[in-house]
Design an enzyme around this catalytic site. Structure first.
Site, mmCIF file in Angstrom:
data_model
loop_
_atom_site.group_PDB
_atom_site.id
_atom_site.type_symbol
_atom_site.label_atom_id
_atom_site.label_comp_id
_atom_site.label_asym_id
_atom_site.label_seq_id
_atom_site.Cartn_x
_atom_site.Cartn_y
_atom_site.Cartn_z
ATOM 1 N N CYS A 285 0.824 -1.207 0.000
ATOM 2 C CA CYS A 285 0.000 0.000 0.000
ATOM 3 C C CYS A 285 0.856 1.254 0.000
ATOM 4 O O CYS A 285 0.508 2.252 -0.639
ATOM 5 C CB CYS A 285 -0.967 0.001 1.185
ATOM 6 N N ASP B 63 -8.445 3.407 -3.257
ATOM 7 C CA ASP B 63 -7.493 2.529 -2.560
ATOM 8 C C ASP B 63 -7.041 1.424 -3.508
ATOM 9 O O ASP B 63 -7.760 0.458 -3.745
ATOM 10 C CB ASP B 63 -8.162 1.920 -1.327
ATOM 11 N N HIS C 170 -2.568 1.801 7.402
ATOM 12 C CA HIS C 170 -2.837 1.659 5.974
ATOM 13 C C HIS C 170 -2.849 3.028 5.296
ATOM 14 O O HIS C 170 -3.271 4.019 5.882
ATOM 15 C CB HIS C 170 -4.170 0.947 5.778
#
Length: 282
Positions: A71, A124, A109
């Protein structure tokens, strides 16, 4: 070097430079289909780097070469792409249940928020899955995508993003607030992970930044009768769903129908890793 035209070509969106909801949805889904989540893509020889990333080098490895990333790599690149195209994009931080238990931090995250035509969207492209395939509007309405449902539950501390498949119950993917973030906000997590990584046995190949999906996997497994596993290794989106390989556990979501099975055969396991990272599901 980071190049918008090369980026768009790589994800199958050459010439898609519009700043509108339809283009945003196409960029988001196309990115997830073209670039895998890959916990093994980062170079750990100099430790874990979340803040001072060489974005040009990451772009070459993750996007141009198609190796994917985590991520922290993919979210930064997609954030930069959207900003270069003219989107009003804000960096966001989320926290998974396992992240809070493992790290005790709210900044875990990494993803983004886009303000567009009077609405706000969550974007995302760096979560291993299962997660939303197209951007989600920040609204209290239940939103459906490819057989799965999503909702944002708000309380005094922020939002909980929840999802469910056709037979599974609502599960929290991660929690977040609207607070804008900067890359430096992940410094505390970076320092924690480097301490953990330095203390890990030399033979350990577990990715320390991929611990946020145990609970959602467990809840899906409870509904489908599958068994326990380990850290996420890789994941990819296809037209109507996602696949995630987490240790020996292989999750498939197609049109909201979820199946988790344990991969016991080493050859099949290697083949699945190859297929997810290469995108070859023929």
């Amino acid at each position: 070097m980071f190049d918008v035209s090369d980026y768009l070509q790589r994800i199958g969106c050459g010439g898609e430079t519009g700043v509108d909801a339809a283009t945003l949805r196409k960029l988001h889904k196309s990115h997830l289909m073209a670039i895998p989540y890959n916990g093994a893509a980062q170079d750990l020889r100099d430790g874990i780097r979340l803040v001072d990333l060489d974005e040009d080098a990451v772009f070459e490895t993750s996007v141009v070469d198609g190796h994917g990333g985590t991520c922290f790599q993919l979210a930064r690149l997609f954030h930069r792409l959207l900003a270069a195209l003219g989107y009003d994009v804000t960096l966001m931080a989320g926290s998974t249940a396992e992240g809070r238990e493992n790290f005790g931090l709210d900044v875990e995250h990494m993803f983004s928020r886009v303000a567009l035509d009077g609405e706000e969207w969550l974007v995302d492209v760096g979560y291993p899955g299962p997660n939303y395939i197209e951007p989600l509007r920040i609204t209290d309405a239940v939103q459906s995508q490819y057989g799965c449902q999503y909702r944002l539950v708000e309380d005094a501390s922020g939002f909980a993003l929840q999802r469910r498949g056709r037979v599974s119950r609502w599960s929290v993917v991660y929690t977040f607030t609207r607070k804008p973030r900067q890359w430096s906000d992940w410094k505390e997590l970076e320092e924690y992970l480097n301490r953990e990584y330095a203390a890990a046995p030399a033979e350990s190949d577990a990715c320390p930044i991929a611990r946020g999906t145990d609970r959602i996997f467990g809840e899906i497994e409870a509904a489908t009768g599958a068994h326990e596993g380990q850290d996420v290794l890789c994941g990819r989106t296809f037209d109507n769903g996602q696949v995630v390989l987490k240790g020996r556990r292989y999750l498939t979501v197609r049109d909201g129908r979820e199946e988790v099975r344990t991969i016991k055969d080493d050859d099949e396991h290697r083949d699945l890793v190859f297929r997810i990272l290469s995108g070859d599901f023929s």
